[in-house]
Design a protein around this motif. Structure first.
Motif, short mmCIF file in Angstrom:
data_model
loop_
_atom_site.label_atom_id
_atom_site.label_comp_id
_atom_site.label_asym_id
_atom_site.label_seq_id
_atom_site.Cartn_x
_atom_site.Cartn_y
_atom_site.Cartn_z
N GLN A 44 57.43 117.05 19.70
CA GLN A 44 57.35 117.61 21.06
C GLN A 44 58.52 117.10 21.90
OE1 GLN A 44 53.39 115.97 21.73
NE2 GLN A 44 52.74 118.01 22.37
N PRO A 45 58.86 117.83 22.95
CA PRO A 45 59.87 117.31 23.86
C PRO A 45 59.39 115.99 24.48
CG PRO A 45 59.24 119.55 24.48
CD PRO A 45 58.37 119.15 23.36
N LEU A 46 60.35 115.14 24.84
CA LEU A 46 60.03 113.81 25.34
C LEU A 46 59.03 113.84 26.49
CD1 LEU A 46 60.75 110.82 25.09
CD2 LEU A 46 62.58 111.20 26.72
N SER A 47 59.22 114.77 27.42
CA SER A 47 58.39 114.76 28.62
C SER A 47 56.91 114.95 28.29
CB SER A 47 58.85 115.86 29.58
OG SER A 47 58.88 117.09 28.90
N GLU A 48 56.62 115.62 27.16
CA GLU A 48 55.22 115.85 26.83
C GLU A 48 54.64 114.75 25.96
OE1 GLU A 48 54.74 119.89 25.30
OE2 GLU A 48 56.21 120.45 26.85
N ALA A 49 55.51 113.91 25.40
CA ALA A 49 55.00 112.92 24.46
C ALA A 49 55.28 111.49 24.90
CB ALA A 49 55.60 113.16 23.08
N PRO B 12 58.00 110.78 14.11
CA PRO B 12 57.64 110.18 15.40
C PRO B 12 58.80 110.25 16.39
CG PRO B 12 57.11 108.71 13.58
CD PRO B 12 57.90 109.84 12.99
N LEU B 13 60.03 110.15 15.86
CA LEU B 13 61.19 110.18 16.76
C LEU B 13 62.36 110.83 16.04
CD1 LEU B 13 62.51 109.25 19.44
CD2 LEU B 13 63.19 107.17 18.25
N ALA B 14 62.78 111.95 16.58
CA ALA B 14 63.96 112.61 16.01
C ALA B 14 64.94 112.87 17.15
CB ALA B 14 63.55 113.93 15.35
N VAL B 15 66.20 112.45 16.96
CA VAL B 15 67.20 112.76 17.97
C VAL B 15 68.27 113.65 17.33
CG1 VAL B 15 66.79 110.64 19.24
CG2 VAL B 15 68.59 110.69 17.55
N ARG B 16 68.79 114.55 18.11
CA ARG B 16 69.79 115.49 17.62
C ARG B 16 71.00 115.48 18.54
NH1 ARG B 16 67.92 114.80 13.87
NH2 ARG B 16 66.46 115.95 12.57
N GLU B 17 72.15 115.17 17.94
CA GLU B 17 73.42 115.19 18.67
C GLU B 17 73.34 114.48 20.01
OE1 GLU B 17 74.39 119.34 18.68
OE2 GLU B 17 74.20 119.33 16.51
N LEU B 18 72.70 113.32 19.99
CA LEU B 18 72.48 112.57 21.22
C LEU B 18 73.77 111.86 21.64
CD1 LEU B 18 70.19 111.87 23.17
CD2 LEU B 18 69.73 109.85 21.78
N GLY C 222 64.54 108.31 27.62
CA GLY C 222 64.89 108.97 28.88
C GLY C 222 65.16 108.00 30.01
N ILE C 223 65.36 106.71 29.69
CA ILE C 223 65.63 105.74 30.75
C ILE C 223 67.07 105.85 31.22
CG2 ILE C 223 65.71 103.30 31.36
CD1 ILE C 223 63.58 102.78 29.31
N VAL C 224 67.98 106.12 30.29
CA VAL C 224 69.35 106.42 30.70
C VAL C 224 69.59 107.91 30.47
CG1 VAL C 224 70.23 104.12 30.20
CG2 VAL C 224 70.33 105.86 28.44
N PRO C 225 70.35 108.54 31.36
CA PRO C 225 70.53 109.99 31.24
C PRO C 225 71.34 110.36 30.00
CG PRO C 225 71.87 109.10 33.03
CD PRO C 225 71.01 107.98 32.54
N ARG C 226 70.94 111.45 29.35
CA ARG C 226 71.69 111.93 28.19
C ARG C 226 72.82 112.84 28.68
NH1 ARG C 226 66.22 112.94 26.57
NH2 ARG C 226 66.20 115.17 26.96
N LEU C 227 73.95 112.72 28.01
CA LEU C 227 75.05 113.63 28.33
C LEU C 227 74.79 114.96 27.62
CD1 LEU C 227 77.40 112.81 30.10
CD2 LEU C 227 78.80 112.65 28.05
#
Lengths: 271, 403
Positions: free
Chosen positions: A87-92, A25-31, A73-78
């Motif tokens: 899926q990418p965040l914008s689509e999900a 449901p949620l995977a983050v990579r090198e965030l 996506g509420i705070v910008p990612r560096l």
């Protein structure tokens, strides 16, 4: 990149469900997120398993809330990537419901309990579609699930802290999402509310949805959650509570801030 | 005077006066409803920066139009100039707030004074120009209705109508962003753009209000109506509606008042009418008014006496306080000779039961008890949910145990 998942597979020979980014449901990579030159979270990899309840744990200032906000996506990612159900965040985005910290809003705002819950239907209602009886009934049903149906017409300023938290949860329920991200839902709430909230979250899990909570109460982790993510700016460990929520990992996460006696009192499953 | 006022209100006081009254009413509606979101977002002061930033635009537009050989006082040209410089002022505030460590109030103060300073310099330069048309530009400071043309009224009507349509169209995202920006962002609302739209709305209202009430007073039209409306209702959409009505009423009545007597300035009178409505609301609004608070305090006192009286009845103690006796008698809880009626005994038992419930509640919800009304005076059913009460009763045991 999947080192976390691999670690799990070798975990004491137990059968562990391998979360892969595509199903997770949620995977983050090198965030990485930074508000200035000091990173709030640094290069975090994490993969939340499906149909699970995950706790994000760490000391104050460890970046727990920031991780949640960056995932939304509420705070910008560096740098880094976020995948939601592969899926990418914008689509999900529409599959995520978010419960921010209770203290993040002004409770004297001119609005009623039911109006707050109706905000959860914004994606459906859009700019101009009128609020119909079916929408109101759905909002009431969500309030009923958190035991607040009798309070629908109240101004939100009249609620106690626990009731405010329940209203926020009802608003997230109205969003009818597949992934629920909650920021400290149990902070400063009464015992009855804590029970009401955990009942709803467990029901969500049994409806095959995923729940991720920023959590601060180490004593209830084993009781409430089945997966933990320990962070302190960097990721310390992630995995099933049974194998990952250990005294050793907590010591690494909290450093000297957590007394050994405190850890002993937690009755850790695998300490 | 009264006759003249009636004429002005019914648009009978001459062509120019009718235009002014109509324009001011429309402007008030647009400013009141548009200013609501600024108030709810707690950024009301930014309207002051926007308003003051219009002045250099007015001056520069005049100079440019004269240099191009045109009529320097053409209203559309001046409004365009003021909108441009107000937009730059707004961006400057945004930039300072987001890129430096300075807070928004500092940014507003800096932008407001610097832009206003530039504006005054331009106006002074224009005074020395030989074009001879400069008379009337000072009207943009405090507003002037003397030379109001039909076209000016049309500009206000169209601009005001667009602003109201804009409010209706964007009320949901703007409400979401005002209440809880993080949740709004997570629900797919573009918070930055919504904020910009909100500021754009304020800018538009400021620019169309420049001619009539002037840049110094237009801020009042944006802030006073929503603050007044907030006193009357607890619902966002009604605050917007009421603010529009209050703003429109202030504009309409204020302009009519100033038209009905010589030497009454329009802008200030409009603001004073709005202020009068605010004071009336502050005193008499049902839930949040000062008078209502006094009445509530008195009722609270009566509840305290009622509870103490009932507890005394439950414990079979004598009651001496006259107010307590009066309260209990009025409700038929005791007879003339202070002996409890059946109703009184039932109420006393219930009070005693609730008293023990509150005691448990205070233990259960230690943090809450400090803030909330866990005082034994409020009916427990109105403060707690059913499952919370059930939990308390479970800990309390069967009712008999309470006494």
């Amino acid at each position: 990149m999947n080192s976390a998942a691999l670690e799990l597979a070798s975990d004491r020979g137990r059968r562990v469900v391998l979360p892969t980014p595509a199903e997770s449901p949620l995977a983050v990579r090198e965030l990485t997120v930074s508000y200035g030159e000091k990173p709030a979270i640094f290069s975090i990899d994490a993969t939340v398993p499906a149909e699970s309840m995950t706790a994000i744990i760490g000391p104050n200032g460890a970046g727990k809330s920031t991780l949640l906000k960056a995932a939304l996506g509420i705070v910008p990612r560096l740098s880094g990537r976020v995948l939601v159900f592969g899926q990418p965040l914008s689509e999900a985005m529409h599959r995520i419901a978010y419960v921010p910290q209770r203290a993040s809003v002004d409770w004297d705002f001119p609005t009623r309990v039911i109006d707050v819950v109706l905000m959860g239907l914004y994606r459906e209602l859009g700019l101009l579609r009128p609020v119909r009886r079916q929408h109101r009934e759905r909002a009431l049903a969500c309030l009923d699930r958190v035991g607040m149906a009798d309070f629908a017409g109240r101004q939100i300023g009249q609620l106690s802290g626990g009731q405010q938290q329940r209203v926020f949860l009802a608003r997230a329920l109205a969003q009818n999402a597949d992934l629920y991200l909650l920021d400290e839902p149990f902070a400063g709430v009464d015992a009855a509310t804590e029970k009401a909230i955990i009942d709803v979250l467990k029901a969500l899990k049994s409806e095959r949805r995923a729940v991720v909570c920023v959590h601060h109460d180490l004593a209830t982790v084993a009781q409430y959650f089945d997966y933990v993510l320990l962070i302190n700016v960097r990721k310390i460990a992630e995995g099933p509570v049974a194998t990952t929520f250990t005294g050793e990992n907590l010591q690494k996460t909290y450093g000297g801030r957590l007394a050994t006696t405190h850890i002993d009192q937690l009755k850790l499953p695998a300490a | 005077m009264f006759r003249a006022l009636l004429d002005a209100l019914t648009f009978q006081a001459g062509y120019n006066a009718a235009l002014v009254v109509l324009g001011a009413g429309l402007l008030g509606i647009a400013a009141g409803s548009g200013g609501t979101f600024l108030f709810l977002r707690k950024r009301a002061l930014i309207s002051d920066a926007v308003a003051h930033s219009t002045l250099p635009g007015v001056g520069l537009a005049f100079i440019v139009m004269v240099m191009l050989g045109g009529e320097g006082r053409s209203l559309p040209g001046l409004l365009l100039g003021s909108a441009l410089s107000a937009g730059i002022g707004l961006l400057a505030v945004e930039w300072i707030t987001s890129r430096t460590r300075l807070a928004e109030d500092t940014a507003i103060g800096a932008v407001l004074s610097v832009f206003f300073g530039f504006g005054v310099v331009f106006l002074t330069i224009i005074q020395t120009m030989s074009s001879g048309y400069q008379a009337g530009l000072e009207g943009f400071l405090l507003g002037s209705t003397a030379g109001m043309l039909f076209n000016d009224a049309v500009v206000i009507a169209i601009g005001g109508g667009l602003a109201v349509a804009f409010v209706v169209l964007l009320r949901r995202p703007m409400t979401l962003v005002s209440f809880n920006p993080e949740f709004a962002a997570a629900s797919g609302v573009d918070v930055r753009r919504t904020d910009l739209a909100m500021m754009g709305l304020v800018m538009a209202v400021t620019v169309i209000g420049l001619k009539l009430v002037g840049l110094i007073l237009v801020v009042a039209l944006l802030i006073i109506p929503p603050v007044t409306a907030r006193l009357w209702t607890e619902r966002t959409e009604r605050v917007i509606l009421a603010a529009g009505i209050i703003g429109g009423f202030s504009g309409y009545v204020g302009a009519a008042l100033s038209a009905s007597a010589p030497h009454l300035p329009t802008g200030p009178i409009i603001v004073l009418v709005g202020f009068a409505l605010f004071v009336l609301s502050l005193l008499f609004a049902p839930a949040r008014g000062v008078l209502a608070a006094l009445i509530r305090h008195r009722q609270f006192q009566l509840r305290v006496h009622r509870r103490q009286g009932l507890l005394a009845l439950a414990h079979n103690e004598a009651i001496f306080d006259k107010l307590t006796l009066a309260v209990l008698r009025r409700e038929g809880l005791i007879r003339q000779d202070a002996v409890a009626t059946d109703k009184g005994r039932a109420a006393a038992a219930k009070t005693l039961r609730d008293e023990s419930r509150w005691a448990v509640a205070r233990q259960l919800y230690e943090d809450e008890a400090v803030f909330a009304r866990y005082d034994g005076l409020t009916p427990i059913e109105s403060v707690m949910t059913r499952d919370e009460i059930a939990e308390i009763d479970r800990r309390l045991g069967p009712p008999a145990a309470a006494s």
